[in-house]
Design a protein around this motif. Structure first.
Motif, PDB file in Angstrom:
ATOM      1  N   ALA A 177     -37.559   1.427 -32.366  1.00 33.02           N
ATOM      2  CA  ALA A 177     -37.233   2.040 -33.650  1.00 33.02           C
ATOM      3  C   ALA A 177     -37.377   1.004 -34.755  1.00 33.02           C
ATOM      4  O   ALA A 177     -36.945  -0.135 -34.621  1.00 33.02           O
ATOM      5  CB  ALA A 177     -35.815   2.593 -33.620  1.00 33.02           C
ATOM      6  N   VAL A 178     -37.982   1.408 -35.865  1.00 37.80           N
ATOM      7  CA  VAL A 178     -38.053   0.592 -37.073  1.00 37.80           C
ATOM      8  C   VAL A 178     -37.305   1.342 -38.160  1.00 37.80           C
ATOM      9  O   VAL A 178     -37.710   2.440 -38.563  1.00 37.80           O
ATOM     10  CB  VAL A 178     -39.509   0.317 -37.491  1.00 37.80           C
ATOM     11  CG1 VAL A 178     -39.560  -0.417 -38.829  1.00 37.80           C
ATOM     12  CG2 VAL A 178     -40.224  -0.490 -36.411  1.00 37.80           C
ATOM     13  N   ILE A 179     -36.184   0.768 -38.615  1.00 40.62           N
ATOM     14  CA  ILE A 179     -35.313   1.464 -39.557  1.00 40.62           C
ATOM     15  C   ILE A 179     -35.024   0.566 -40.760  1.00 40.62           C
ATOM     16  O   ILE A 179     -35.272  -0.645 -40.730  1.00 40.62           O
ATOM     17  CB  ILE A 179     -33.980   1.893 -38.895  1.00 40.62           C
ATOM     18  CG1 ILE A 179     -33.213   0.680 -38.354  1.00 40.62           C
ATOM     19  CG2 ILE A 179     -34.260   2.885 -37.766  1.00 40.62           C
ATOM     20  CD1 ILE A 179     -31.855   1.018 -37.771  1.00 40.62           C
ATOM     21  N   SER A 180     -34.507   1.167 -41.818  1.00 42.66           N
ATOM     22  CA  SER A 180     -34.139   0.443 -43.037  1.00 42.66           C
ATOM     23  C   SER A 180     -32.685   0.744 -43.378  1.00 42.66           C
ATOM     24  O   SER A 180     -32.403   1.525 -44.292  1.00 42.66           O
ATOM     25  CB  SER A 180     -35.060   0.845 -44.199  1.00 42.66           C
ATOM     26  OG  SER A 180     -36.392   0.461 -43.961  1.00 42.66           O
ATOM     27  N   PRO A 181     -31.736   0.126 -42.677  1.00 45.13           N
ATOM     28  CA  PRO A 181     -30.330   0.403 -42.945  1.00 45.13           C
ATOM     29  C   PRO A 181     -29.827  -0.177 -44.261  1.00 45.13           C
ATOM     30  O   PRO A 181     -28.714   0.112 -44.679  1.00 45.13           O
ATOM     31  CB  PRO A 181     -29.595  -0.241 -41.769  1.00 45.13           C
ATOM     32  CG  PRO A 181     -30.645  -0.527 -40.752  1.00 45.13           C
ATOM     33  CD  PRO A 181     -31.896  -0.753 -41.532  1.00 45.13           C
ATOM     34  N   SER A 182     -30.661  -1.006 -44.917  1.00 48.22           N
ATOM     35  CA  SER A 182     -30.254  -1.621 -46.177  1.00 48.22           C
ATOM     36  C   SER A 182     -31.117  -1.149 -47.339  1.00 48.22           C
ATOM     37  O   SER A 182     -30.633  -0.499 -48.255  1.00 48.22           O
ATOM     38  CB  SER A 182     -30.315  -3.147 -46.074  1.00 48.22           C
ATOM     39  OG  SER A 182     -29.319  -3.630 -45.194  1.00 48.22           O
ATOM     40  N   SER A 183     -32.391  -1.477 -47.319  1.00 44.67           N
ATOM     41  CA  SER A 183     -33.284  -1.146 -48.429  1.00 44.67           C
ATOM     42  C   SER A 183     -34.589  -0.572 -47.895  1.00 44.67           C
ATOM     43  O   SER A 183     -35.108  -1.041 -46.872  1.00 44.67           O
ATOM     44  CB  SER A 183     -33.581  -2.401 -49.253  1.00 44.67           C
ATOM     45  OG  SER A 183     -34.588  -2.161 -50.208  1.00 44.67           O
ATOM     46  N   GLY A 184     -35.125   0.414 -48.619  1.00 44.54           N
ATOM     47  CA  GLY A 184     -36.378   1.040 -48.227  1.00 44.54           C
ATOM     48  C   GLY A 184     -37.594   0.373 -48.830  1.00 44.54           C
ATOM     49  O   GLY A 184     -38.570   1.057 -49.180  1.00 44.54           O
ATOM     50  N   LEU A 185     -37.583  -0.954 -48.927  1.00 47.99           N
ATOM     51  CA  LEU A 185     -38.680  -1.683 -49.566  1.00 47.99           C
ATOM     52  C   LEU A 185     -40.057  -1.449 -48.943  1.00 47.99           C
ATOM     53  O   LEU A 185     -41.065  -1.643 -49.621  1.00 47.99           O
ATOM     54  CB  LEU A 185     -38.375  -3.178 -49.583  1.00 47.99           C
ATOM     55  CG  LEU A 185     -37.519  -3.673 -50.747  1.00 47.99           C
ATOM     56  CD1 LEU A 185     -37.233  -5.159 -50.591  1.00 47.99           C
ATOM     57  CD2 LEU A 185     -38.178  -3.396 -52.078  1.00 47.99           C
ATOM     58  N   PRO A 186     -40.180  -1.045 -47.659  1.00 46.87           N
ATOM     59  CA  PRO A 186     -41.512  -0.735 -47.151  1.00 46.87           C
ATOM     60  C   PRO A 186     -42.239   0.315 -47.985  1.00 46.87           C
ATOM     61  O   PRO A 186     -43.469   0.338 -48.013  1.00 46.87           O
ATOM     62  CB  PRO A 186     -41.245  -0.230 -45.735  1.00 46.87           C
ATOM     63  CG  PRO A 186     -40.005  -0.938 -45.321  1.00 46.87           C
ATOM     64  CD  PRO A 186     -39.164  -0.992 -46.579  1.00 46.87           C
ATOM     65  N   GLY A 187     -41.473   1.182 -48.676  1.00 45.24           N
ATOM     66  CA  GLY A 187     -42.102   2.187 -49.528  1.00 45.24           C
ATOM     67  C   GLY A 187     -42.711   1.605 -50.784  1.00 45.24           C
ATOM     68  O   GLY A 187     -43.682   2.147 -51.327  1.00 45.24           O
ATOM     69  N   LEU A 188     -42.158   0.498 -51.274  1.00 42.09           N
ATOM     70  CA  LEU A 188     -42.676  -0.152 -52.479  1.00 42.09           C
ATOM     71  C   LEU A 188     -43.712  -1.217 -52.156  1.00 42.09           C
ATOM     72  O   LEU A 188     -44.641  -1.441 -52.932  1.00 42.09           O
ATOM     73  CB  LEU A 188     -41.529  -0.794 -53.265  1.00 42.09           C
ATOM     74  CG  LEU A 188     -40.543   0.132 -53.971  1.00 42.09           C
ATOM     75  CD1 LEU A 188     -39.520  -0.700 -54.737  1.00 42.09           C
ATOM     76  CD2 LEU A 188     -41.274   1.064 -54.933  1.00 42.09           C
ATOM     77  N   LEU A 189     -43.543  -1.885 -51.026  1.00 42.09           N
ATOM     78  CA  LEU A 189     -44.407  -2.998 -50.643  1.00 42.09           C
ATOM     79  C   LEU A 189     -44.921  -2.767 -49.227  1.00 42.09           C
ATOM     80  O   LEU A 189     -44.432  -3.349 -48.258  1.00 42.09           O
ATOM     81  CB  LEU A 189     -43.626  -4.312 -50.736  1.00 42.09           C
ATOM     82  CG  LEU A 189     -43.141  -4.690 -52.135  1.00 42.09           C
ATOM     83  CD1 LEU A 189     -42.070  -5.771 -52.076  1.00 42.09           C
ATOM     84  CD2 LEU A 189     -44.318  -5.143 -53.003  1.00 42.09           C
ATOM     85  N   PRO A 190     -45.914  -1.903 -49.082  1.00 43.15           N
ATOM     86  CA  PRO A 190     -46.348  -1.507 -47.734  1.00 43.15           C
ATOM     87  C   PRO A 190     -47.148  -2.568 -46.981  1.00 43.15           C
ATOM     88  O   PRO A 190     -47.226  -2.511 -45.754  1.00 43.15           O
ATOM     89  CB  PRO A 190     -47.204  -0.268 -47.995  1.00 43.15           C
ATOM     90  CG  PRO A 190     -47.710  -0.449 -49.396  1.00 43.15           C
ATOM     91  CD  PRO A 190     -46.614  -1.140 -50.141  1.00 43.15           C
TER      92      PRO A 190
END
Length: 348
Positions: free
Chosen positions: A17-30
């Motif tokens: 699993a790859v999750i973002s429990p803190s910040s969803g920065l993958p959406g801004l910096l893919p």
């Protein structure tokens, strides 16, 4: 409190699993995120599975808690890895289902703001892994650092002793993740000059506890997940690191002083201090300023130890936390700090 147990390890071919429990920065910096996912597939043989908030900025604490629950509850998921840190995971902790996670223990990899989830798992009796973010370590420009790759691979797939080795060179600067050219060249690095030992006259063996110093200070302020009776941590090995927010030496001392006043510092006969992060985009310090910052932090730690834990052995500039290369530290796992031999051995 019973010693934490190691959850079963994944094998190549398993789903992670790859999750973002803190910040969803993958959406801004893919770009670093996609590179990290590719390396999970190609270099580690794992099948990364993203969850609804992995690339979502501004997700609610409940949405992130739902992703954590889904990742731990899915029997086909064999490990969980965070994409990157943030600053508000403390709001997620009260929403987590302790019984669900306790019944489905899995290796969790993350650091910085994920100190929250690591200490939560520790309190459930589950060993976690401090390090190895998808964007930050696996998405490193140009290539994985060999020292990082070896440590991550050992922590992911193997069980048993693993001797940490000091880096010959390190990096704490960065280039723009939005620029594709960032990923075409090996990052700049400088000589590491080894670890610095303080009072290395004995061997200390114990279970690790700690993480990011700023996050621990927030947990202490919120009176969350830290035992009120400091004897619960007696004989452990404290490990601490600071972030790109660059707390100054006096702030570091004050946090440690408060931990000392609470009776925490004296419980740990050994302290591992991660290499100080001394550069950020907001504070692009020169090399000399970075060296001065690290020296001031070391002096602040030694001042706190002298006041509250004068017998504690300490090792500075250990390669974990916000640095490159990065070694994975088992959170709640066994570690041996051998002062006379100048060796640190963790158990993955």
């Amino acid at each position: 409190m019973r010693p934490p147990v190691y959850p079963p390890k994944p094998s190549p071919g398993d789903r992670i699993a790859v999750i973002s429990p803190s910040s969803g920065l993958p959406g801004l910096l893919p770009l670093p995120h996609e590179l990290g996912l590719e390396r999970l597939r190609e270099e580690f043989g794992l099948h990364p599975v993203e969850y609804p908030t992995t690339r979502k900025m501004g997700s609610t604490p409940m949405e992130r808690a739902d992703d954590i629950h889904a990742a731990f509850a899915d029997p086909t998921i064999k490990a969980v890895m965070a994409s990157i840190g943030g600053d508000d995971q403390i709001t997620v902790l009260p929403l987590l289902d302790r019984d669900l996670i306790r019944a489905n223990p899995k290796p969790f990899f993350g650091y910085s703001d994920h100190t929250n989830l690591l200490i939560f798992l520790y309190n459930l009796g589950i060993v976690g892994y401090h390090g190895a973010g998808v964007m930050t370590e696996l998405g490193r420009p140009y290539a994985l650092h060999p020292l990082t790759a070896h440590s991550v691979r050992a922590a992911l797939f193997t069980s048993g002793p693993y001797e940490l080795r000091p880096a010959e060179r390190y990096r704490d600067t960065a280039r723009d993740w939005a620029d594709p050219a960032t990923f075409d060249a090996e990052p700049d690095a400088q000589p590491a000059n080894g670890w610095i030992w303080h009072q290395p006259e004995r061997i200390v063996e114990g279970r690790t506890w700690g993480g990011n110093l700023e996050i621990l200070s927030w947990l202490l302020m919120a009176d969350r997940e830290i035992e009120r009776d400091p004897t619960a941590y007696e004989g452990g090995v404290l490990f601490l690191e600071t972030s790109e927010e660059l707390p100054n030496g006096e702030e570091v001392f004050r946090i440690l002083r408060n931990m000392g006043e609470r009776g925490l510092l004296a419980r740990f006969p050994a302290l591992l201090m991660g290499r100080a992060k001394a550069w950020s985009f907001e504070q692009p310090n020169s090399l000399e300023a970075r060296r001065r910052y690290a020296a001031e932090q070391r002096e602040a730690v030694l001042r706190a130890l002298a006041a509250y834990a004068p017998q504690t052995m300490a090792v500075f500039d250990v390669d974990f936390g916000h640095t490159d290369p990065q070694l994975v530290i088992p959170y709640g796992g066994l570690v041996s700090v051998d002062g006379p031999a100048r060796r640190i051995t963790v158990t993955y």
